[in-house]
Design an enzyme around this catalytic site. Structure first.
Site, short mmCIF file in Angstrom:
data_model
loop_
_atom_site.label_atom_id
_atom_site.label_comp_id
_atom_site.label_asym_id
_atom_site.label_seq_id
_atom_site.Cartn_x
_atom_site.Cartn_y
_atom_site.Cartn_z
N ASP A 70 3.48 -5.16 5.14
CA ASP A 70 4.60 -4.33 5.94
C ASP A 70 4.65 -5.46 7.17
O ASP A 70 3.54 -5.63 7.78
CB ASP A 70 4.29 -3.04 6.52
CG ASP A 70 4.24 -2.19 5.05
OD1 ASP A 70 4.80 -2.44 4.18
OD2 ASP A 70 3.51 -1.18 5.37
N GLU A 115 12.72 0.47 2.74
CA GLU A 115 11.92 0.01 3.93
C GLU A 115 12.27 -1.31 4.31
O GLU A 115 11.95 -2.36 3.60
CB GLU A 115 10.41 0.55 3.63
CG GLU A 115 10.11 1.61 3.24
CD GLU A 115 8.66 1.99 2.80
OE1 GLU A 115 7.99 0.83 2.56
OE2 GLU A 115 8.12 3.06 2.66
N HIS A 126 0.19 -2.37 -2.12
CA HIS A 126 -0.78 -2.66 -1.07
C HIS A 126 -2.29 -2.48 -1.79
O HIS A 126 -2.95 -3.10 -1.10
CB HIS A 126 -0.54 -1.43 -0.20
CG HIS A 126 0.61 -1.60 0.95
ND1 HIS A 126 0.55 -2.65 1.67
CD2 HIS A 126 1.73 -1.13 0.90
CE1 HIS A 126 1.91 -2.74 2.35
NE2 HIS A 126 2.51 -1.58 2.08
N HIS A 143 8.90 -3.53 4.46
CA HIS A 143 8.03 -3.70 3.20
C HIS A 143 8.20 -4.97 2.35
O HIS A 143 9.47 -5.16 1.88
CB HIS A 143 7.87 -2.39 2.61
CG HIS A 143 7.00 -2.43 1.07
ND1 HIS A 143 5.86 -1.98 1.19
CD2 HIS A 143 6.99 -2.94 -0.03
CE1 HIS A 143 5.22 -2.35 0.12
NE2 HIS A 143 6.00 -2.85 -0.93
#
Length: 224
Positions: A140, A204, A133, A207
């Site tokens: 996300d 996740e 990120h 993500h």
């Protein structure tokens, strides 16, 4: 000034190996004038609701106070538009909403101070290594229905539970922790993001990285 050239290699004669010189970092305050980045609201077919820009997140506080984080590198931005275009062709009843995009290093460090030494640390990159990120190369995301409501994915964004782990979906489905409808929605999201060159991660469902993580960390400047 060209900011996104390939990194140079310099020889370290004393140890006889090559070391890579990394691109200089960029302050998030300078992103608006940087040619390698695009705003999320310039991307066709993409909505955004940055959770760390409000208190609606796992930490319960505004993490992006006073800074504009609604940006991605152009490579990831083009991929996100491609994902939205694929979704519009294959599943026009759905849309993509970005929940996090560029996350400056200073914010990653603040998060790490909160989670270090807790089970939540498993879900965040250690700052010295760096979150993708922080290079503007990860998002996300989730799906919206035709009324603009987020689809039920079986667990919430930043929900740090086994139900959030793509790697455990078969097990979680068998245990009744998620349903077939949740899995179908996740499968559509992953297919759309893959069409844009994004890769998911094992723990996740929300993500996605654009491109190889090691190459991103070596080739692109980190945003501070």
């Amino acid at each position: 000034m060209q900011h996104d050239v390939s990194p140079a290699f310099v020889r370290c004669a004393d140890i006889g190996v090559q070391r890579m010189s990394l691109p200089p970092a960029i302050r998030v305050e300078d992103i608006a004038s940087h040619p390698a980045f695009r705003r999320l609201d310039s991307m066709a077919g993409i909505a955004h609701d940055l959770r760390y820009a409000s208190a609606n997140n796992f930490d319960g506080r505004v993490l992006y106070a006073g800074i504009d984080c609604a940006w991605l590198r152009r490579e990831a931005a083009a991929g996100l538009e491609a994902a939205a275009a694929w979704l519009a062709r294959r599943h026009p009843e759905f849309g993509i909403v970005v929940l996090d995009a560029l996350r400056p290093q200073r914010v990653q460090e603040a998060i790490w101070r909160d989670v270090a030494g807790t089970p939540a640390a498993h879900y965040f990159a250690e700052p010295a290594r760096g979150s993708i990120h922080s290079f503007g190369m990860a998002v996300d995301a989730t799906l919206l229905d035709a009324q603009g409501r987020e689809l039920d994915m079986g667990s919430g964004f930043d929900e740090m539970s086994l139900a959030s782990h793509p790697a455990l979906e078969a097990e979680q489905l068998a245990a009744g922790a998620i349903t077939r409808a949740h899995l179908d929605a996740r499968t559509i999201l992953r297919a759309a993001m893959a069409a844009g060159g994004f890769n998911g991660i094992p723990h996740e469902w929300w993500h996605f990285d654009h491109g190889d993580r090691d190459r991103v960390r070596q080739a692109f400047p980190r945003v501070l």
